[in-house]
Design an enzyme around this catalytic site. Sequence first.
Site, PDB file in Angstrom:
ATOM      1  N   HIS A   1     -47.131  70.383   1.379  1.00  0.00           N
ATOM      2  CA  HIS A   1     -47.076  70.407   2.840  1.00  0.00           C
ATOM      3  C   HIS A   1     -48.421  70.071   3.488  1.00  0.00           C
ATOM      4  O   HIS A   1     -48.512  70.043   4.716  1.00  0.00           O
ATOM      5  CB  HIS A   1     -46.612  71.780   3.328  1.00  0.00           C
ATOM      6  CG  HIS A   1     -45.149  72.018   3.178  1.00  0.00           C
ATOM      7  ND1 HIS A   1     -44.478  71.835   1.995  1.00  0.00           N
ATOM      8  CD2 HIS A   1     -44.212  72.413   4.085  1.00  0.00           C
ATOM      9  CE1 HIS A   1     -43.199  72.127   2.164  1.00  0.00           C
ATOM     10  NE2 HIS A   1     -43.009  72.470   3.419  1.00  0.00           N
TER      11      HIS A   1
ATOM     12  N   HIS B   1     -24.689  35.328   2.090  1.00  0.00           N
ATOM     13  CA  HIS B   1     -25.306  36.452   2.789  1.00  0.00           C
ATOM     14  C   HIS B   1     -26.676  36.094   3.333  1.00  0.00           C
ATOM     15  O   HIS B   1     -26.970  36.361   4.493  1.00  0.00           O
ATOM     16  CB  HIS B   1     -25.412  37.646   1.840  1.00  0.00           C
ATOM     17  CG  HIS B   1     -25.971  38.884   2.475  1.00  0.00           C
ATOM     18  ND1 HIS B   1     -27.299  39.031   2.822  1.00  0.00           N
ATOM     19  CD2 HIS B   1     -25.387  40.050   2.833  1.00  0.00           C
ATOM     20  CE1 HIS B   1     -27.490  40.210   3.361  1.00  0.00           C
ATOM     21  NE2 HIS B   1     -26.351  40.859   3.370  1.00  0.00           N
TER      22      HIS B   1
ATOM     23  N   HIS C   1     -29.288  34.074   7.576  1.00  0.00           N
ATOM     24  CA  HIS C   1     -28.108  34.781   7.067  1.00  0.00           C
ATOM     25  C   HIS C   1     -26.875  34.323   7.849  1.00  0.00           C
ATOM     26  O   HIS C   1     -26.508  34.944   8.852  1.00  0.00           O
ATOM     27  CB  HIS C   1     -28.288  36.285   7.225  1.00  0.00           C
ATOM     28  CG  HIS C   1     -29.483  36.837   6.513  1.00  0.00           C
ATOM     29  ND1 HIS C   1     -29.390  37.552   5.336  1.00  0.00           N
ATOM     30  CD2 HIS C   1     -30.805  36.784   6.809  1.00  0.00           C
ATOM     31  CE1 HIS C   1     -30.599  37.913   4.950  1.00  0.00           C
ATOM     32  NE2 HIS C   1     -31.474  37.456   5.828  1.00  0.00           N
TER      33      HIS C   1
ATOM     34  N   GLU D   1     -35.680  64.186   9.900  1.00  0.00           N
ATOM     35  CA  GLU D   1     -36.876  63.510  10.416  1.00  0.00           C
ATOM     36  C   GLU D   1     -36.652  62.019  10.625  1.00  0.00           C
ATOM     37  O   GLU D   1     -37.110  61.442  11.623  1.00  0.00           O
ATOM     38  CB  GLU D   1     -38.066  63.719   9.468  1.00  0.00           C
ATOM     39  CG  GLU D   1     -38.594  65.131   9.399  1.00  0.00           C
ATOM     40  CD  GLU D   1     -37.923  65.951   8.309  1.00  0.00           C
ATOM     41  OE1 GLU D   1     -38.383  67.068   8.046  1.00  0.00           O
ATOM     42  OE2 GLU D   1     -36.934  65.452   7.714  1.00  0.00           O
TER      43      GLU D   1
END
Length: 714
Positions: free
Chosen positions: A525, A314, A77, A462
């Site tokens: 859960h 890129h 890149h 999280e």
Amino acid sequence: MATATQAPTSPAAASGRGSVLPLLRGRPSTRVRLAVGRRPQTALRAQPPGAAEVVEQSVNTIRFLAVDSVEKAKSGHPGLPMGCAPLGHVLFDEFLRFNPKNPYWFDRDRFILSAGHGCMLQYALLHLAGYDSVTMDDLKAFRQWGSRTPGHPENFETPGVEVTTGPLGQGFANAVGLALAEKHLAARFNKPDLKIVDHHTYVILGDGCQMEGVSNEASSLAGHWGLGKLIAFYDDNHISIDGSTGIAFTEDALARYEALGWHTIWVKNGNTGYDDIRAAIKEAKAVKDKPTLIKVTTTIGYGSPNKANTYSVHGSALGTKEVEATKNNLSWHHEPFHVPDEVKRHWSHHIDEGASLEAEWNKKIVEYEKKYRQEAAELKSIISGELPSGWDNSLPKYTPENPADATRNLSQQCLNALAKAIPGFLGGSADLATSNMTLLKMFGDFQKDTPEERNIRFGVREHAMGAISNGIALHSPGLIPYCATFFVFTDYMRAAIRLSALCGSRVIFVMTHDSIGLGEDGPTHQPVEQLFSLRAMPNILMLRPADGNETSGAYKIAVLNRQRPSVLALSRQKLQQLKGTSAEGVAKGGYIISDNSSGNKPDIILIGTGSELEIVEKAADELRKDGKTVRVVSLVCWELFEEQSEKYKESVFPSEVTSRISVEAGVTFGWEKYIGEKGKAIGVDRFGSSAPAGKIYKELGLTVENVIATAKSL
């Protein structure tokens, strides 16, 4: 509304030697923002006469080392290094504090390239600065087998690289962790007469990092915590792999960061505005109470006449013709991998300067040790990673007479014991501390005004929690962070866990509510596939303890394993303290907890983990009443067991004994490795259900009765 401004073209283009595609810069905004650096500012290091010419040479050296490396590898890149070369030069040469001959000097500034695909920028800068880890041969071996210049920065391959980056946004969140560690240690150990923890964390992130949700989670926390020594450079080049970011990303990033509690600056000319960049960094360093985002508007692939400001620069090499055109455009008439002598001379001062910076700091440490012995001993433990003598004796021990308890509660006893014994032990939960049982009772909360405390409140974040914890762990060898949530939500933070395993950061992932045993919250859960999915991940320990002694053993293992993370899956429901379990057994991964056979020839082997080990042991007792010889094995950690000798593994699972049953409240996939072709696995190959835990266990066959019936069928 802010007006759009045309991006400056290169000096070569301005003089008619070539051209760079003109660009429109600036996005609609609700307020006018001014470019900084209207007047020249003095950087950290004074610029001698003629410095401007050397700077231009240095910047082009960085660009073409990147171009040549990518070209030789035919992969990489080049666009970001070409556009960010001015920023990279000013930051590394004029502001960053480091010692190239000791990349691990404690009080160095930390630099993270979150946009890790542009790693040739970092490699070129490390090479020029005198790091032994990036020689010219290393640059020429970019992206090749065994090289120290991999396709994205890896801390374990290249000294001078602080964290492993690549998945966008992760490096930025790591930087927040590094800055948190600095603020925490400074608050604990600095004295009015001796400031021994005093460094900045700098990070370059791109449009892709901005788009990834983990960066916003981490930015929100950084603003909340007031991490004033965190300075982020947003490479605003408006190009991603699919083309212009206008197709998917048109928000006002500066307005968002201001709302998140950041100080913001916009450098409109990141291509040639060296004084603007200098002024922005000086301004950012002067802001002490909040992190700073500096948006630096650049041209991706700067200098390339036909590919600048396009997605084609890129992620692929320029190609021979475009390399030649770019050299002509920027008046760079040199062979590949050329570093001009004047550039070498200019950068050579970093070796002596870095040694001097470290020597000055070492003098302060000597004085500190004389005045503040206890604090010095704790800080030494954190810097060196040397654990205090007898730390493991602090972990609790249990007998069958102790009451039944959930392993999440037993875990909290371990956490609090370790926090007392280990100076670098700290952590927290994603808004579930009272459910995960992760509060350190003797400490307060790490907050903007109380950074010396050791309970970290991550909020419902999280993904960022895992990545920030990686940054904390990689700041200093003796910092041991833990982070917690429900086990099922490892899926939210899986990218961070994977990077933790890849880069070898000692993070302890405390995952409670580990199975269908959590009950009424239901299948959303209740984790079923997470155990096996993490067992499939290299360089990570997946531990599922069955009671107090195994929980203590799991924490001992997690602390001792300095080069890999650990995941502890812990129960919500109460479990008996079993006879025969031990911390020493956990260290082997799998071990025998009961056996009425002789000669290593039981009739049947029952294997369990976590809450199911109790079920297995009860079933074994009933089978023994019928005259069967039964061995019960706790296979608390597959990875540790596989590291044992073949002799030991045969002593636990003799090859002649083919009657084997595994019992675990998770998918059965993978258990064939231990039960063999003739064995049977009792598990949960479906999602759970919303009901009391006992009812779910019964309906899904995780019962003593089913284990006995299955054993009799073999």
